[in-house]
Design a protein around this motif. Structure first.
Motif, mmCIF file in Angstrom:
data_model
loop_
_atom_site.group_PDB
_atom_site.id
_atom_site.type_symbol
_atom_site.label_atom_id
_atom_site.label_comp_id
_atom_site.label_asym_id
_atom_site.label_seq_id
_atom_site.Cartn_x
_atom_site.Cartn_y
_atom_site.Cartn_z
ATOM 1 N N LYS A 97 24.945 50.290 18.990
ATOM 2 C CA LYS A 97 24.098 50.970 18.009
ATOM 3 C C LYS A 97 23.928 52.457 18.302
ATOM 4 C CE LYS A 97 21.495 46.808 16.779
ATOM 5 N NZ LYS A 97 20.146 46.168 16.685
ATOM 6 N N ARG A 98 24.694 52.967 19.279
ATOM 7 C CA ARG A 98 24.533 54.384 19.592
ATOM 8 C C ARG A 98 25.114 55.243 18.476
ATOM 9 N NH1 ARG A 98 28.545 55.021 24.852
ATOM 10 N NH2 ARG A 98 30.539 55.141 23.741
ATOM 11 N N VAL A 149 26.916 58.072 18.562
ATOM 12 C CA VAL A 149 28.274 58.585 18.745
ATOM 13 C C VAL A 149 29.172 57.462 19.251
ATOM 14 C CG1 VAL A 149 29.705 60.259 19.979
ATOM 15 C CG2 VAL A 149 27.399 60.887 19.251
ATOM 16 N N GLU A 150 30.203 57.155 18.496
ATOM 17 C CA GLU A 150 31.195 56.150 18.853
ATOM 18 C C GLU A 150 30.550 54.841 19.332
ATOM 19 O OE1 GLU A 150 34.416 57.576 21.223
ATOM 20 O OE2 GLU A 150 34.961 59.072 19.730
ATOM 21 N N PRO A 151 29.844 54.150 18.445
ATOM 22 C CA PRO A 151 29.263 52.854 18.819
ATOM 23 C C PRO A 151 30.346 51.883 19.284
ATOM 24 C CG PRO A 151 29.243 53.155 16.437
ATOM 25 C CD PRO A 151 29.609 54.474 17.022
ATOM 26 N N GLU A 152 30.043 51.138 20.355
ATOM 27 C CA GLU A 152 31.060 50.335 21.019
ATOM 28 C C GLU A 152 31.024 48.881 20.549
ATOM 29 O OE1 GLU A 152 30.704 52.637 25.322
ATOM 30 O OE2 GLU A 152 29.410 50.930 24.872
ATOM 31 N N ARG A 153 32.195 48.267 20.505
ATOM 32 C CA ARG A 153 32.233 46.819 20.297
ATOM 33 C C ARG A 153 32.651 46.087 21.576
ATOM 34 N NH1 ARG A 153 36.703 48.013 16.514
ATOM 35 N NH2 ARG A 153 38.696 47.679 17.557
ATOM 36 N N ALA A 154 33.137 46.828 22.584
ATOM 37 C CA ALA A 154 33.517 46.209 23.853
ATOM 38 C C ALA A 154 33.524 47.255 24.946
ATOM 39 C CB ALA A 154 34.895 45.561 23.749
ATOM 40 N N CYS A 158 35.948 51.195 20.086
ATOM 41 C CA CYS A 158 35.159 51.364 18.870
ATOM 42 C C CYS A 158 36.138 51.418 17.696
ATOM 43 C CB CYS A 158 34.274 52.608 18.945
ATOM 44 S SG CYS A 158 35.163 54.148 19.172
ATOM 45 N N GLY A 159 35.648 51.617 16.511
ATOM 46 C CA GLY A 159 36.496 51.580 15.344
ATOM 47 C C GLY A 159 37.612 52.616 15.383
ATOM 48 N N SER A 218 22.554 56.484 31.889
ATOM 49 C CA SER A 218 23.243 57.212 30.816
ATOM 50 C C SER A 218 24.750 57.175 31.022
ATOM 51 C CB SER A 218 22.752 58.659 30.759
ATOM 52 O OG SER A 218 23.051 59.330 31.968
ATOM 53 N N ARG A 219 25.478 57.129 29.922
ATOM 54 C CA ARG A 219 26.932 57.094 29.943
ATOM 55 C C ARG A 219 27.491 58.398 29.393
ATOM 56 N NH1 ARG A 219 27.919 50.921 27.560
ATOM 57 N NH2 ARG A 219 26.111 50.005 28.642
ATOM 58 N N THR A 220 28.641 58.779 29.926
ATOM 59 C CA THR A 220 29.291 60.009 29.485
ATOM 60 C C THR A 220 30.712 59.694 29.053
ATOM 61 O OG1 THR A 220 27.995 61.331 31.052
ATOM 62 C CG2 THR A 220 29.987 62.347 30.123
#
Length: 361
Positions: free
Chosen positions: A63-64, A66-71, A92-93, A113-115
């Protein structure tokens, strides 16, 4: 505190760790062994193995903004300067790339936090490996990267002198560039570097049962890779990760395999030399290194993964020798439940978790 976080803290606490295993250890000088057991006699690995799986340590941030992740998948991790430095692929997509997270304790990993690593403009760069290369006194980051018009992926690398600063990595450069002059006889993925005193070895898999090997004199690294040959041909698939066993003249290869229904598990092979013959140690689905047959949830927890994929052993040092201590073995994986997997691999919501070796079954 969430229920899952409580189990994670219990699992990773000192009191919950089986005898002979340690979770946290302090780092010494760059590339040297960690912890207080450095002078103990080595413990040999003897199958069959039995593992406990922590609750998920890292989950996709779906749900972030910038570039929401699916895995999140393909972990590579080292410990330095009082913290863990974790690098991983995220999907992501329409885009596959990598990110970094630093944390002091495992239970804080998902909250840290992730970068996103802005080291390439490619739409596909992933599958990281990180280590400190002592001869040049800098960190190396190895990964695969697609380049339009090439039949083979780049074997790409970046460097830094400060692993704690994810913005300090250099832009992607090719170690092998996928051109007509590339020495690889076949393409592949999941690139892996490990060194002995004389050579740097490059291993990779290509989803057709082969583990390939090339090498270069260590003084020439990261250039000069040549001498391609098949190091192992077996019922293996991808993610060939090779480590030196501490205190032994032996190496271990952890390689992913596929069972019926594309159920993922990890096999193990051993060799006396990096250019030697690999022999099966735990190399079947019923007697794997780590898989559905020998992984259980931590006591009181729920098993969230029976697909055990892309195992990265927790190292006893962070240098180019990739040394692990068999007496305190842990393995960071990405996993998912078979019953919850979508038909498309690209849609699987992989998460990261930590395996801790219990005792022979």
């Amino acid at each position: 505190m969430k229920f899952g976080q409580l189990f994670l803290m219990t699992f990773l606490g000192v009191a919950a760790v089986p005898a002979g295993l340690t979770v946290f250890a302090q780092s010494n000088a760059p590339g040297t062994a960690r912890g207080s057991q450095a002078n103990n006699a080595p413990i040999r690995l003897t199958p069959p193995f039995s593992w406990e799986l922590s609750p998920p340590i890292i989950s996709p941030q779906n749900k972030r903004a910038v570039e929401p992740e699916r895995a999140v998948k393909d972990p590579s991790i080292v410990y330095d300067g009082g913290k863990w430095h974790l690098f991983m692929t995220y999907k992501c997509g329409g885009h596959t790339a990598m990110e970094y997270v630093g944390f002091d304790k495992w239970e804080n990993a998902d909250k840290s936090s992730r970068t996103i690593l802005m080291i390439s403009d490619s739409k596909y760069y992933c599958g990281p490996e990180v280590f400190y290369f002592r001869p040049q006194k800098k960190w190396y980051f190895i990964y695969q990267m697609s380049v339009p018009g090439l039949k083979k992926l780049w074997v790409a690398y970046s460097t830094t002198t400060n692993i704690a600063d994810p913005t300090s990595w250099t832009k992607a450069q090719p170690m092998l560039d996928g051109s007509d002059g590339d020495p690889r006889k076949e393409g592949g993925l999941d690139y892996w570097i490990i060194c002995d005193d004389q050579r740097a070895y490059f291993f990779y898999t290509n989803d057709n049962g082969k583990l390939w090997r090339l090498w270069t004199p260590i003084k020439d690294f990261p250039n000069g890779f040549a001498h391609p040959e098949v190091a192992l041909e077996a019922d293996i698939y991808e993610s060939g990760h090779i480590y030196r066993l501490k205190g032994m003249n032996q190496y271990i290869a952890i390689i992913e395999a596929r069972g019926p229904g594309d159920l993922r598990y990890c096999k193990a092979y051993v060799a006396d030399r990096l250019d030697g013959k690999w022999t099966g140690l735990a190399d079947t689905q019923t007697n794997p290194f780590a898989g559905a047959a020998n992984v259980t949830a931590v006591a009181g927890g729920m098993l969230w993964a029976d697909n055990i994929s892309h195992g990265e052993l927790i190292r006893d040092s962070f240098d180019e020798t990739l040394t692990v201590d068999a007496g305190k073995l842990q393995c960071l994986i990405h996993g998912a439940l078979q019953k919850d997997k979508p038909k498309s691999y690209q849609q699987i919501p992989w998460r990261l978790g930590l395996l801790t070796l219990k005792k022979p079954i």
